[in-house]
Scaffold this active site. Structure first.
Site, PDB file in Angstrom:
ATOM      1  N   HIS A 109      -9.619  -6.052   7.751  1.00  0.00           N
ATOM      2  CA  HIS A 109      -8.342  -5.784   8.426  1.00  0.00           C
ATOM      3  C   HIS A 109      -8.568  -5.295   9.859  1.00  0.00           C
ATOM      4  O   HIS A 109      -7.740  -5.541  10.736  1.00  0.00           O
ATOM      5  CB  HIS A 109      -7.515  -4.773   7.634  1.00  0.00           C
ATOM      6  CG  HIS A 109      -8.234  -3.510   7.287  1.00  0.00           C
ATOM      7  ND1 HIS A 109      -9.231  -3.450   6.350  1.00  0.00           N
ATOM      8  CD2 HIS A 109      -8.093  -2.249   7.767  1.00  0.00           C
ATOM      9  CE1 HIS A 109      -9.674  -2.223   6.256  1.00  0.00           C
ATOM     10  NE2 HIS A 109      -9.021  -1.466   7.103  1.00  0.00           N
ATOM     11  N   CYS A 165     -12.567   9.610   7.172  1.00  0.00           N
ATOM     12  CA  CYS A 165     -11.272   9.333   6.543  1.00  0.00           C
ATOM     13  C   CYS A 165     -10.283   8.782   7.565  1.00  0.00           C
ATOM     14  O   CYS A 165     -10.206   9.249   8.703  1.00  0.00           O
ATOM     15  CB  CYS A 165     -10.701  10.607   5.923  1.00  0.00           C
ATOM     16  SG  CYS A 165      -9.128  10.351   5.052  1.00  0.00           S
ATOM     17  N   ASP A 166      -9.490   7.775   7.121  1.00  0.00           N
ATOM     18  CA  ASP A 166      -8.528   7.152   8.031  1.00  0.00           C
ATOM     19  C   ASP A 166      -7.087   7.577   7.751  1.00  0.00           C
ATOM     20  O   ASP A 166      -6.144   6.931   8.202  1.00  0.00           O
ATOM     21  CB  ASP A 166      -8.641   5.621   7.975  1.00  0.00           C
ATOM     22  CG  ASP A 166      -8.466   5.070   6.562  1.00  0.00           C
ATOM     23  OD1 ASP A 166      -8.169   5.856   5.646  1.00  0.00           O
ATOM     24  OD2 ASP A 166      -8.633   3.854   6.387  1.00  0.00           O
ATOM     25  N   THR A 167      -6.912   8.661   7.010  1.00  0.00           N
ATOM     26  CA  THR A 167      -5.575   9.165   6.708  1.00  0.00           C
ATOM     27  C   THR A 167      -5.314  10.472   7.449  1.00  0.00           C
ATOM     28  O   THR A 167      -6.138  11.388   7.408  1.00  0.00           O
ATOM     29  CB  THR A 167      -5.397   9.404   5.190  1.00  0.00           C
ATOM     30  OG1 THR A 167      -5.596   8.171   4.505  1.00  0.00           O
ATOM     31  CG2 THR A 167      -4.002   9.925   4.878  1.00  0.00           C
ATOM     32  N   PHE A 221       0.839  -1.192   0.000  1.00  0.00           N
ATOM     33  CA  PHE A 221       0.000   0.000   0.000  1.00  0.00           C
ATOM     34  C   PHE A 221       0.876   1.244   0.000  1.00  0.00           C
ATOM     35  O   PHE A 221       1.744   1.398   0.873  1.00  0.00           O
ATOM     36  CB  PHE A 221      -0.914   0.005   1.230  1.00  0.00           C
ATOM     37  CG  PHE A 221      -1.964  -1.067   1.202  1.00  0.00           C
ATOM     38  CD1 PHE A 221      -3.250  -0.791   0.754  1.00  0.00           C
ATOM     39  CD2 PHE A 221      -1.667  -2.366   1.607  1.00  0.00           C
ATOM     40  CE1 PHE A 221      -4.224  -1.788   0.722  1.00  0.00           C
ATOM     41  CE2 PHE A 221      -2.625  -3.367   1.578  1.00  0.00           C
ATOM     42  CZ  PHE A 221      -3.905  -3.083   1.126  1.00  0.00           C
ATOM     43  N   CYS A 233     -13.659  14.095   4.206  1.00  0.00           N
ATOM     44  CA  CYS A 233     -14.673  13.161   4.697  1.00  0.00           C
ATOM     45  C   CYS A 233     -14.470  12.905   6.185  1.00  0.00           C
ATOM     46  O   CYS A 233     -13.334  12.657   6.615  1.00  0.00           O
ATOM     47  CB  CYS A 233     -14.585  11.845   3.928  1.00  0.00           C
ATOM     48  SG  CYS A 233     -14.813  12.042   2.139  1.00  0.00           S
TER      49      CYS A 233
END
Length: 202
Positions: A196, A53-55, A40, A50
């Site tokens: 995951h 969002c996970d970033t 990745f 958003c």
């Protein structure tokens, strides 16, 4: 943009420097390729904001294209996932070609608001707002109990509905149940869950 900022931008553009949040090796946790070992490459930066969002876009390191290719090639998997953030803001045909020269299969996860370069092997389109993309290999909708008719004009080989992780267990259970019922009544859609997170891997 000041003269100094413009000079820096041109230097970065010329040297093909990218802000990378992280590069890691794991199993694809979502959608069609779930369970597939993949490298990745997570870019920092997005044109949307958003809430789920996970970033963490504030973090990241500047890496040259050569550095990225070196990091990617250090892992045994052929499958590479370009994600973010929004990778379409940064990648071009040369970047994709560089990955292909390493023998990699290039997948991208995009919000569909920007055009994608030629040569990408697999497009996962996760529409949020104001998208322009109309065709993809995999349409992955984050389900928040929205009107699903909004996605009728998107042509996709595979359709996945993924309940939004709101961080609230009760709300998550309702969204999961709603997504299950929608898939049962619209069997062209398949349920996608973030495996995951269940497995405790990245």
């Amino acid at each position: 943009m000041s003269g100094q900022e413009l000079a820096l931008f041109r230097m970065i553009e010329k040297q093909r420097i990218y802000k990378i949040n992280e590069i890691f090796y794991s199993l694809q946790g979502e959608g069609y390729y779930v369970g597939t070992p993949a490298v990745f490459v997570r870019f920092s930066g997005c044109n949307l904001n958003c809430p789920f969002c996970d970033t963490e876009h504030a973090s990241g390191v500047m890496m040259s294209e050569e550095d990225i290719m070196s990091a990617v090639s250090s892992y045994p998997a052929r499958h590479v996932v370009l994600t973010g953030g929004e990778p379409s803001l940064f990648i071009d045909a040369q970047f994709v070609s560089s990955l292909h020269s390493l023998g990699k299969y290039v997948a991208v996860e995009t919000n569909g608001t920007c055009s994608l370069p030629d040569g990408i092997d697999w497009v996962t389109f996760s529409p949020k707002s104001d998208w322009h993309l109309t065709e993809c290999d995999e349409l992955k909708v984050v389900y928040t109990a929205q009107d699903m008719a909004a996605y009728d004009g998107i042509s996709a080989v595979h359709h996945f509905l993924q309940p939004c992780d709101t961080g609230h267990p009760d709300r998550n259970r309702l969204l999961l149940q709603g997504a299950i019922e929608y898939c049962k009544s619209h069997p062209e859609w398949r349920l996608s869950v973030q495996t995951h997170k269940f497995l405790g891997i990245r």
